[in-house]
Design a protein around this motif. Structure first.
Motif, PDB file in Angstrom:
ATOM      1  N   UNK A 122      11.166  22.668   2.003  1.00  0.00           N
ATOM      2  CA  UNK A 122      12.452  23.018   1.406  1.00  0.00           C
ATOM      3  C   UNK A 122      12.836  22.062   0.289  1.00  0.00           C
ATOM      4  N   UNK A 123      11.942  21.140  -0.049  1.00  0.00           N
ATOM      5  CA  UNK A 123      12.155  20.280  -1.190  1.00  0.00           C
ATOM      6  C   UNK A 123      12.727  18.908  -0.896  1.00  0.00           C
ATOM      7  N   UNK A 124      13.044  18.621   0.393  1.00  0.00           N
ATOM      8  CA  UNK A 124      13.538  17.262   0.699  1.00  0.00           C
ATOM      9  C   UNK A 124      12.379  16.285   0.548  1.00  0.00           C
ATOM     10  N   UNK A 125      12.641  15.122  -0.091  1.00  0.00           N
ATOM     11  CA  UNK A 125      11.593  14.160  -0.407  1.00  0.00           C
ATOM     12  C   UNK A 125      11.929  12.777   0.150  1.00  0.00           C
ATOM     13  N   UNK A 126      10.893  12.117   0.649  1.00  0.00           N
ATOM     14  CA  UNK A 126      10.994  10.717   1.070  1.00  0.00           C
ATOM     15  C   UNK A 126      10.015   9.903   0.244  1.00  0.00           C
ATOM     16  N   UNK A 127      10.424   8.671  -0.123  1.00  0.00           N
ATOM     17  CA  UNK A 127       9.504   7.781  -0.835  1.00  0.00           C
ATOM     18  C   UNK A 127       9.496   6.425  -0.133  1.00  0.00           C
ATOM     19  N   UNK A 128       8.374   5.734  -0.228  1.00  0.00           N
ATOM     20  CA  UNK A 128       8.229   4.447   0.452  1.00  0.00           C
ATOM     21  C   UNK A 128       7.208   3.599  -0.293  1.00  0.00           C
ATOM     22  N   UNK A 129       7.569   2.314  -0.486  1.00  0.00           N
ATOM     23  CA  UNK A 129       6.622   1.354  -1.044  1.00  0.00           C
ATOM     24  C   UNK A 129       6.136   0.447   0.067  1.00  0.00           C
ATOM     25  N   UNK A 130       4.817   0.202   0.107  1.00  0.00           N
ATOM     26  CA  UNK A 130       4.252  -0.683   1.125  1.00  0.00           C
ATOM     27  C   UNK A 130       3.067  -1.426   0.533  1.00  0.00           C
ATOM     28  N   UNK A 131       2.563  -2.398   1.268  1.00  0.00           N
ATOM     29  CA  UNK A 131       1.476  -3.225   0.781  1.00  0.00           C
ATOM     30  C   UNK A 131       0.411  -3.358   1.859  1.00  0.00           C
ATOM     31  N   UNK A 132      -0.867  -3.197   1.459  1.00  0.00           N
ATOM     32  CA  UNK A 132      -1.999  -3.399   2.367  1.00  0.00           C
ATOM     33  C   UNK A 132      -2.558  -4.789   2.116  1.00  0.00           C
ATOM     34  N   UNK A 133      -2.624  -5.590   3.178  1.00  0.00           N
ATOM     35  CA  UNK A 133      -3.095  -6.971   3.064  1.00  0.00           C
ATOM     36  C   UNK A 133      -4.588  -7.062   3.311  1.00  0.00           C
ATOM     37  N   UNK A 134      -5.207  -8.074   2.712  1.00  0.00           N
ATOM     38  CA  UNK A 134      -6.628  -8.325   2.964  1.00  0.00           C
ATOM     39  C   UNK A 134      -6.778  -9.072   4.271  1.00  0.00           C
ATOM     40  N   UNK A 135      -7.831  -8.763   4.996  1.00  0.00           N
ATOM     41  CA  UNK A 135      -8.098  -9.486   6.241  1.00  0.00           C
ATOM     42  C   UNK A 135      -8.937 -10.708   5.960  1.00  0.00           C
TER      43      UNK A 135
END
Length: 790
Positions: free
Chosen positions: A777-790
């Motif tokens: 129906x057009x509702x949008x979510x956005x998210x910023x995240x970070x992947x760390x090195x092991x």
């Protein structure tokens, strides 16, 4: 005038002799030291009735108790009849006795008798019992005369009784009474007093356990003399000579050795400390603690401590610093009562009370309980489950971690840190930034004494609140005290009663009565049916510390269980390891009472039944309840919102697709999508928000979608499988509409779609990423995240 001239002429002719006489007179006058005895004393701890709890050897290895204020009547009668019948009549020496002794010694050719008075014996003991010669005897006579000039007879007798040798390493009447008879000198019988009276005469030859025949002969001879001098009657005499002699020394009690050590640390040794402890209760608590430890030692849990205090006065009634161990194999000598340990959840009631106090919540306001990450900090509940929304009092009763962290975030970490200091905590010495939000879950350390003091202060403030005048008594907030006189520290740190309102404390304690009791303590159900106890447990990270604190209107009991070296053990939790001990201690306490409801500090407001917040204008189910004062200024219910339904009430509609005059308008309880996901599984009566009528456009007035993992700002790792290859992260989202379709985009690229169960496995590379999800129906979510090195 003529007399003055004669004196001057005499002084001129004999000036050197006169000067010498004046010097000798001055020396004689100032001969005595400031204190007659300068010996090291034992440190002695007494209970509230002056019963001996514990004592330490003097530094020279002697049992020498500090000088007492008086001499018990029976022993005074015995010692005067045996040693010095004319004590109150001579000036320090008895010429008749000296002449008789001199005559005896000349006839025998050796010194057999000294003719010493008690004052002369004090003089000899002052000089470390030097060899018996006529020269030394002359010095003792002169010193005895000098002592009599400066001291009263009662003081001289006290000095003698406190420093006379009684055999072995026992010095002084008080130590001898406990060592040979196991009780204080004022409770000795005539026969026992007579035994002790004859010992200083020859302590190296005759004492209990050595030469009993000689000891009995001397005792009975003295008892006969007491009878002949009419000090005792014939019946007392006959019974006294039948009493057995002590066979061997009693061990000095060690009922509160850790408290004794604490007194020495705070105020120094070689003193008599009169404590607030009750000896019988101390013994019962000590026995209960060590019995409890027998079951825990199977799990290699070796240490525990406990405090019992009277709430109203703040007096410590029992103080067990550690479990008993003859070998001290597990650092049992350490006083855990004052040892800082991780607090676990034991601070949560203080935060709950402070939130009520500032009207940030009401007692049953719903708090969010969902997976949470705050920067790098991701608190989790102990059982790793979530309720979505939970009443604040239930969150406290169940000791849920996530709601506690959410409350601390709202209250303010710096302010909470400051309030803890005002409650008397001294161990949170670092800045609030150092502890962060973990402070409420054991990120800091506190000692049992300060934890017990803070809870006791809260209870005392509530007890002293006046409903009639709506006033508080001053100085309710202060540390517990274990000595009979309030310490300077207690007086200095006393606080005014403006920290917590009576109503906030009352609702906090009520919430603490609803905790689930330990299942392995079979007696708690029967116990709680008779008495209310507000109690809280705590468990530190890694299962290293187990806490339990309980209180009512009369008593407070605080317990810690764990290992002194910090080793964690499975099942070392507050509920399993510490709470059963706390309840067993409560079982030996009498005169239990609960707190009077502080009506004067409450107001009645309408409360939403579903949310626990102050009712808003649209809340449909409300009730009039007593709440903490100021509750009318608290936040209104944030969950109820007006929704528009079709005539059947099954679908939501809006004016673009449905006639307004046919709509139903209802207040609906609406949590967000994540709260809804967990809440619906925990509450069977919960009604989810209806779907839109087919053909109606969702005006997005209520968010339908929520990202569960990752959340905004998360820093995550991509897992590695058992072969060492890089695995995948499972991203999760929630949607209130059961048949919704979600479309996933990672860094602007479409990566997949989901229906029903919105989970997608992805393998993003290291670095920062942008996730976007859109529903059908057009509702949008956005998210910023970070992947760390092991």
């Amino acid at each position: 005038m003529l007399a003055a001239q004669k004196c001057l002429l005499f002084f001129t002719r004999h000036k050197y002799k006169t000067l010498l006489l004046l010097i000798l007179a001055g020396l004689y006058f100032f001969w005595l030291p400031e204190s007659l005895f300068n010996k090291p004393y034992s440190t002695v701890l007494l209970d509230e009735e002056n019963e001996l709890l514990a004592a330490q050897l003097a530094s020279d290895g002697q049992w020498r108790f500090p000088q007492s204020d008086s001499v018990p009547y029976k022993f005074k009668t015995c010692i005067l009849n045996f040693e010095d019948e004319y004590f109150y009549y001579h000036p320090g020496i008895n010429p008749v006795s000296i002449f008789r002794s001199l005559k005896t010694n000349i006839r025998s050719g050796e010194i057999k008798s000294g003719g010493s008075t008690i004052t002369m014996q004090v003089a000899r003991m002052m000089r470390n019992n030097r060899s018996r010669t006529y020269g030394q005897k002359l010095i003792e006579c002169l010193l005895a005369l000098r002592i009599e000039l400066s001291y009263k007879k009662s003081s001289i007798l006290n000095a003698y009784c406190s420093n006379a040798p009684f055999g072995s390493n026992v010095v002084g009447l008080s130590a001898a009474a406990w060592r040979y008879f196991g009780r204080s000198a004022d409770k000795l019988s005539w026969a026992e007093s007579a035994v002790l009276a004859v010992l200083p005469n020859a302590p190296g030859l005759i004492y209990p356990g050595r030469n009993p025949a000689g000891l009995k002969l001397k005792r009975d001879r003295l008892l006969k003399k007491l009878f002949q001098n009419r000090c005792i009657d014939s019946a007392s005499y006959r019974l006294a000579v039948l009493e057995p002699l002590p066979q061997k020394p009693y061990p000095i009690p060690r009922l509160a050795s850790h408290l004794l050590a604490r007194c020495v640390i705070e105020k120094g040794g070689s003193k008599i400390y009169r404590s607030t402890v009750r000896k019988n209760l101390q013994s019962q608590v000590d026995e209960a603690l060590n019995k409890h430890m027998l079951s825990l030692q199977v799990n290699q849990i070796n240490n525990a401590c406990a405090l019992v205090a009277e709430v109203e006065s703040g007096r410590v009634l029992a103080y067990v610093g550690n479990a008993f161990s003859e070998s001290n194999a597990h650092e049992n000598y350490v006083d855990i009562v004052f040892s800082p340990r991780s607090t676990g959840s034991i601070l949560k009631p203080f935060l709950y009370a402070l939130m009520l106090n500032e009207n940030k919540i009401l007692p049953q306001s719903l708090l969010e309980d969902v997976p949470t990450r705050l920067g790098a900090y991701a608190p989790k509940n102990f059982n790793l489950s979530y309720d979505g929304l939970v009443p604040a009092n239930e969150a406290l009763a169940r000791s849920l971690n996530v709601p506690a962290v959410k409350m601390l975030q709202e209250y303010g970490n710096a302010k909470f840190h400051q309030r803890l200091k005002q409650l008397g905590f001294t161990t949170f010495s670092k800045s609030s930034e150092h502890y962060g939000l973990s402070l409420i879950l054991g990120g800091g350390e506190a000692c049992l004494f300060e934890i017990a003091s803070a809870y006791s202060s809260m209870a005392r403030a509530l007890l002293r609140y006046s409903n009639t005048h709506n006033t508080y008594a001053m100085e309710s907030y202060h540390p517990l005290r274990f000595l009979s006189e309030p310490s300077e520290t207690t007086q200095r740190r006393a606080q005014k009663n403006d920290l917590l309102k009576a109503s906030s404390i009352y609702f906090t304690f009520n919430a603490m009565t609803e905790l689930l009791r330990p299942q392995d303590y079979v007696g708690w159900m029967q116990f709680l049916s008779k008495h209310n106890i507000a109690w809280k447990t705590g468990t530190s990270f890694g299962f290293r510390d187990a806490w339990a604190v309980g209180l009512n209107g009369k008593y407070l009991v605080a317990v810690w269980v764990g290992n002194a070296d910090g080793e964690g053990r499975p099942d070392l939790t507050g509920t399993a390891a510490a709470a059963p001990l706390m309840f067993s201690i409560f079982n030996v306490l009498s005169e239990k009472k609960w707190f009077v409801k502080p009506k004067g500090d409450m107001e009645q407001i309408m409360v939403c039944k579903q949310s626990g917040f102050k009712a808003s204008e649209i809340c449909d189910e409300t009730e009039l309840l007593d709440m903490p004062s100021g509750a009318s200024r608290s936040k209104s219910c944030p969950f109820h919102k007006m929704v528009h339904l079709d005539a059947s009430g099954r679908y939501r509609v809006n004016s673009s697709c449905y006639p307004v005059e046919s709509m139903q308008h209802r207040a609906w309880f609406i949590p967000n999508a994540v709260q809804d996901y967990f809440f619906r599984h925990r509450n069977l009566s919960y009604k989810p928000l209806p779907d839109y009528l087919p053909g109606c456009v969702n005006e997005l007035q209520h968010h339908q979608m929520e990202l569960l993992y990752p959340r905004e700002g998360f820093e995550i790792y991509v897992p590695v499988d058992e072969t060492g290859n890089k695995g995948q992260c499972v991203f999760k989202a929630l949607h209130k509409r059961a048949k919704a379709s979600l479309f996933w985009y990672l860094d602007g690229e479409f990566v997949g779609s989901t229906q029903n169960y919105h989970q997608l496995a992805l393998n993003p590379p290291s670095g920062e990423h942008f996730l976007e999800i859109t529903d059908d129906l057009g509702e949008t979510l956005v998210c910023k995240f970070k992947v760390l090195k092991k």
